[in-house]
Design an enzyme around this catalytic site. Structure first.
Site, PDB file in Angstrom:
ATOM      1  N   GLY A  14       0.783  -1.236   0.000  1.00 54.91           N
ATOM      2  CA  GLY A  14       0.000   0.000   0.000  1.00 54.91           C
ATOM      3  C   GLY A  14       0.814   1.285   0.000  1.00 54.91           C
ATOM      4  O   GLY A  14       0.330   2.316   0.481  1.00 54.91           O
ATOM      5  N   SER A  15       2.017   1.246  -0.588  1.00 51.34           N
ATOM      6  CA  SER A  15       2.806   2.496  -0.576  1.00 51.34           C
ATOM      7  C   SER A  15       2.177   3.550  -1.484  1.00 51.34           C
ATOM      8  O   SER A  15       2.255   4.748  -1.197  1.00 51.34           O
ATOM      9  CB  SER A  15       4.267   2.239  -0.948  1.00 51.34           C
ATOM     10  OG  SER A  15       4.399   1.933  -2.308  1.00 51.34           O
ATOM     11  N   ASN A  16       1.546   3.124  -2.572  1.00 57.31           N
ATOM     12  CA  ASN A  16       0.850   4.095  -3.438  1.00 57.31           C
ATOM     13  C   ASN A  16      -0.341   4.717  -2.706  1.00 57.31           C
ATOM     14  O   ASN A  16      -0.566   5.921  -2.786  1.00 57.31           O
ATOM     15  CB  ASN A  16       0.382   3.429  -4.732  1.00 57.31           C
ATOM     16  CG  ASN A  16       1.481   3.405  -5.773  1.00 57.31           C
ATOM     17  OD1 ASN A  16       1.888   4.444  -6.273  1.00 57.31           O
ATOM     18  ND2 ASN A  16       1.995   2.217  -6.067  1.00 57.31           N
ATOM     19  N   LEU A  90      -4.349  -6.615  -7.274  1.00 55.95           N
ATOM     20  CA  LEU A  90      -3.957  -7.646  -8.237  1.00 55.95           C
ATOM     21  C   LEU A  90      -5.111  -8.549  -8.672  1.00 55.95           C
ATOM     22  O   LEU A  90      -4.906  -9.537  -9.368  1.00 55.95           O
ATOM     23  CB  LEU A  90      -2.790  -8.469  -7.677  1.00 55.95           C
ATOM     24  CG  LEU A  90      -1.584  -7.615  -7.258  1.00 55.95           C
ATOM     25  CD1 LEU A  90      -0.432  -8.483  -6.791  1.00 55.95           C
ATOM     26  CD2 LEU A  90      -1.123  -6.691  -8.385  1.00 55.95           C
ATOM     27  N   LYS A  91      -6.325  -8.202  -8.258  1.00 58.89           N
ATOM     28  CA  LYS A  91      -7.508  -8.962  -8.691  1.00 58.89           C
ATOM     29  C   LYS A  91      -8.255  -8.122  -9.714  1.00 58.89           C
ATOM     30  O   LYS A  91      -8.034  -6.916  -9.814  1.00 58.89           O
ATOM     31  CB  LYS A  91      -8.437  -9.224  -7.495  1.00 58.89           C
ATOM     32  CG  LYS A  91      -7.811 -10.045  -6.407  1.00 58.89           C
ATOM     33  CD  LYS A  91      -7.859 -11.499  -6.767  1.00 58.89           C
ATOM     34  CE  LYS A  91      -7.121 -12.335  -5.739  1.00 58.89           C
ATOM     35  NZ  LYS A  91      -6.933 -13.704  -6.152  1.00 58.89           N
ATOM     36  N   ASN A 107      -6.303   2.983 -12.485  1.00 61.92           N
ATOM     37  CA  ASN A 107      -5.356   1.940 -12.088  1.00 61.92           C
ATOM     38  C   ASN A 107      -3.951   2.480 -12.271  1.00 61.92           C
ATOM     39  O   ASN A 107      -3.695   3.253 -13.191  1.00 61.92           O
ATOM     40  CB  ASN A 107      -5.542   0.700 -12.974  1.00 61.92           C
ATOM     41  CG  ASN A 107      -4.554  -0.416 -12.620  1.00 61.92           C
ATOM     42  OD1 ASN A 107      -4.334  -0.713 -11.441  1.00 61.92           O
ATOM     43  ND2 ASN A 107      -3.951  -1.032 -13.632  1.00 61.92           N
ATOM     44  N   HIS A 109      -0.101   1.242 -13.045  1.00 62.17           N
ATOM     45  CA  HIS A 109       0.636   0.088 -13.561  1.00 62.17           C
ATOM     46  C   HIS A 109       2.120   0.468 -13.630  1.00 62.17           C
ATOM     47  O   HIS A 109       2.455   1.572 -14.032  1.00 62.17           O
ATOM     48  CB  HIS A 109       0.099  -0.279 -14.951  1.00 62.17           C
ATOM     49  CG  HIS A 109       0.708  -1.522 -15.495  1.00 62.17           C
ATOM     50  ND1 HIS A 109       0.332  -2.784 -15.075  1.00 62.17           N
ATOM     51  CD2 HIS A 109       1.705  -1.708 -16.394  1.00 62.17           C
ATOM     52  CE1 HIS A 109       1.067  -3.684 -15.714  1.00 62.17           C
ATOM     53  NE2 HIS A 109       1.903  -3.057 -16.518  1.00 62.17           N
ATOM     54  N   ASP A 150      -5.631  -3.655 -17.937  1.00 68.20           N
ATOM     55  CA  ASP A 150      -4.636  -2.675 -18.411  1.00 68.20           C
ATOM     56  C   ASP A 150      -4.949  -2.105 -19.791  1.00 68.20           C
ATOM     57  O   ASP A 150      -4.043  -1.783 -20.565  1.00 68.20           O
ATOM     58  CB  ASP A 150      -3.228  -3.310 -18.429  1.00 68.20           C
ATOM     59  CG  ASP A 150      -2.793  -3.768 -17.059  1.00 68.20           C
ATOM     60  OD1 ASP A 150      -3.203  -3.158 -16.063  1.00 68.20           O
ATOM     61  OD2 ASP A 150      -2.055  -4.770 -16.989  1.00 68.20           O
TER      62      ASP A 150
HETATM   63  C1  GAR Z   1       2.916  -1.036  -7.653  1.00 67.37           C
HETATM   64  O1  GAR Z   1       4.183  -1.076  -8.255  1.00 67.37           O
HETATM   65  C2  GAR Z   1       1.832  -1.043  -8.711  1.00 67.37           C
HETATM   66  O2  GAR Z   1       2.158  -0.354  -9.864  1.00 67.37           O
HETATM   67  C3  GAR Z   1       1.726  -2.515  -8.991  1.00 67.37           C
HETATM   68  O3  GAR Z   1       1.766  -3.115  -7.707  1.00 67.37           O
HETATM   69  C4  GAR Z   1       2.642  -2.322  -6.878  1.00 67.37           C
HETATM   70  C5  GAR Z   1       1.948  -2.070  -5.577  1.00 67.37           C
HETATM   71  O4  GAR Z   1       2.800  -1.432  -4.664  1.00 67.37           O
HETATM   72  N1  GAR Z   1       0.515  -2.829  -9.690  1.00 67.37           N
HETATM   73  C6  GAR Z   1       0.466  -3.713 -10.683  1.00 67.37           C
HETATM   74  O5  GAR Z   1       1.436  -4.352 -11.047  1.00 67.37           O
HETATM   75  C7  GAR Z   1      -0.917  -3.861 -11.334  1.00 67.37           C
HETATM   76  N2  GAR Z   1      -0.803  -4.587 -12.557  1.00 67.37           N
HETATM   77  P1  GAR Z   1       2.233  -0.777  -3.353  1.00 67.37           P
HETATM   78  O6  GAR Z   1       1.351  -1.817  -2.659  1.00 67.37           O
HETATM   79  O7  GAR Z   1       3.445  -0.467  -2.533  1.00 67.37           O
HETATM   80  O8  GAR Z   1       1.474   0.460  -3.721  1.00 67.37           O
END
Ligand code: GAR
Length: 194
Positions: A14-16, A90-91, A107, A109, A150
């Site tokens: 969940g850093s984003n 990721l779902k 989303n 990516h 995507d």
């Molecule tokens: C991120 O790099 C995001 O772009 C990726 O999962 C990571 C989650 O990081 N998403 C995908 O690959 C979707 N296809 P986070 O939990 O630290 O935010």
């Protein structure tokens, strides 16, 4: 300028999501994260909980399909959600929700779509593929979500040059830093456009 009630969907650290909450708390964006949904108990739920944001774990493993949809739409309605962010989710979002919130789901990516996207392309798998393909550039994409992985319209991208001795791990770190910037910028853009 518009201010959205945001729901974030997460599957990991969940850093984003944290970067969006921080942008909201510091006033960089007017919108507020009201709800966080995860498909399992993940560490990314800790930070929103400490901020007093409602969190929920909703999984097809725990509920019938009908219940699974009903719980989510109930929570989205309760918080008057008008923007959904898939922040490392990721779902696949249920098609009923994709249709109801058409044009209101983003989303993030970790590659320059339309390359290196699609089912199964997430996290480190993406960065490995980018390095193996000897790409010159990579970087995050924020796009609208439709019914295909995507595939939706691209809102923002940020390009970074891949270094000569770049590894999937170093690339992931550098792209993630840009993800944190671009997600806030994408929300700001939508706030300005309303
Ligand atoms: C991120 O790099 C995001 O772009 C990726 O999962 C990571 C989650 O990081 N998403 C995908 O690959 C979707 N296809 P986070 O939990 O630290 O935010």
């Amino acid at each position: 300028m518009k201010s959205f009630n945001i729901a974030a969907y997460i599957s990991g650290s969940g850093s984003n999501l944290k970067s969006v909450i921080e942008s909201s708390l510091s006033g960089k964006i007017a919108s507020k994260v009201k709800l966080v949904i995860a498909n399992k108990e993940v560490s990314g739920l800790d930070y929103p909980r400490t901020c007093g944001i409602e969190t929920a774990v909703v999984s097809r493993k725990l509920h019938s399909r009908e219940e699974f949809i009903k719980i989510q739409t109930g929570l989205l309605d309760k918080h008057n959600i008008d923007l959904i962010i898939l922040a490392g989710f990721l779902k696949k979002l249920p098609v009923e929700i994709v249709r109801e919130y058409e044009g209101k789901i983003l989303n993030i990516h970790p590659a320059l779509l339309p390359k290196f996207g699609g089912k199964g392309m997430h996290g480190m798998i993406v960065h490995k593929a980018v390095i193996e393909a000897k790409e010159e550039f990579s970087g995050p994409t924020v796009h609208f979500v439709d019914e295909i992985y995507d595939n939706g319209k691209i809102l923002l991208q940020k390009k970074i040059k891949i270094n000569e001795n770049e590894t999937p791990g170093s690339l992931q770190k550098r792209v993630l830093e840009k993800e944190h910037e671009i997600l806030t910028e994408a929300i700001k853009l939508l706030e300005g456009n309303e």
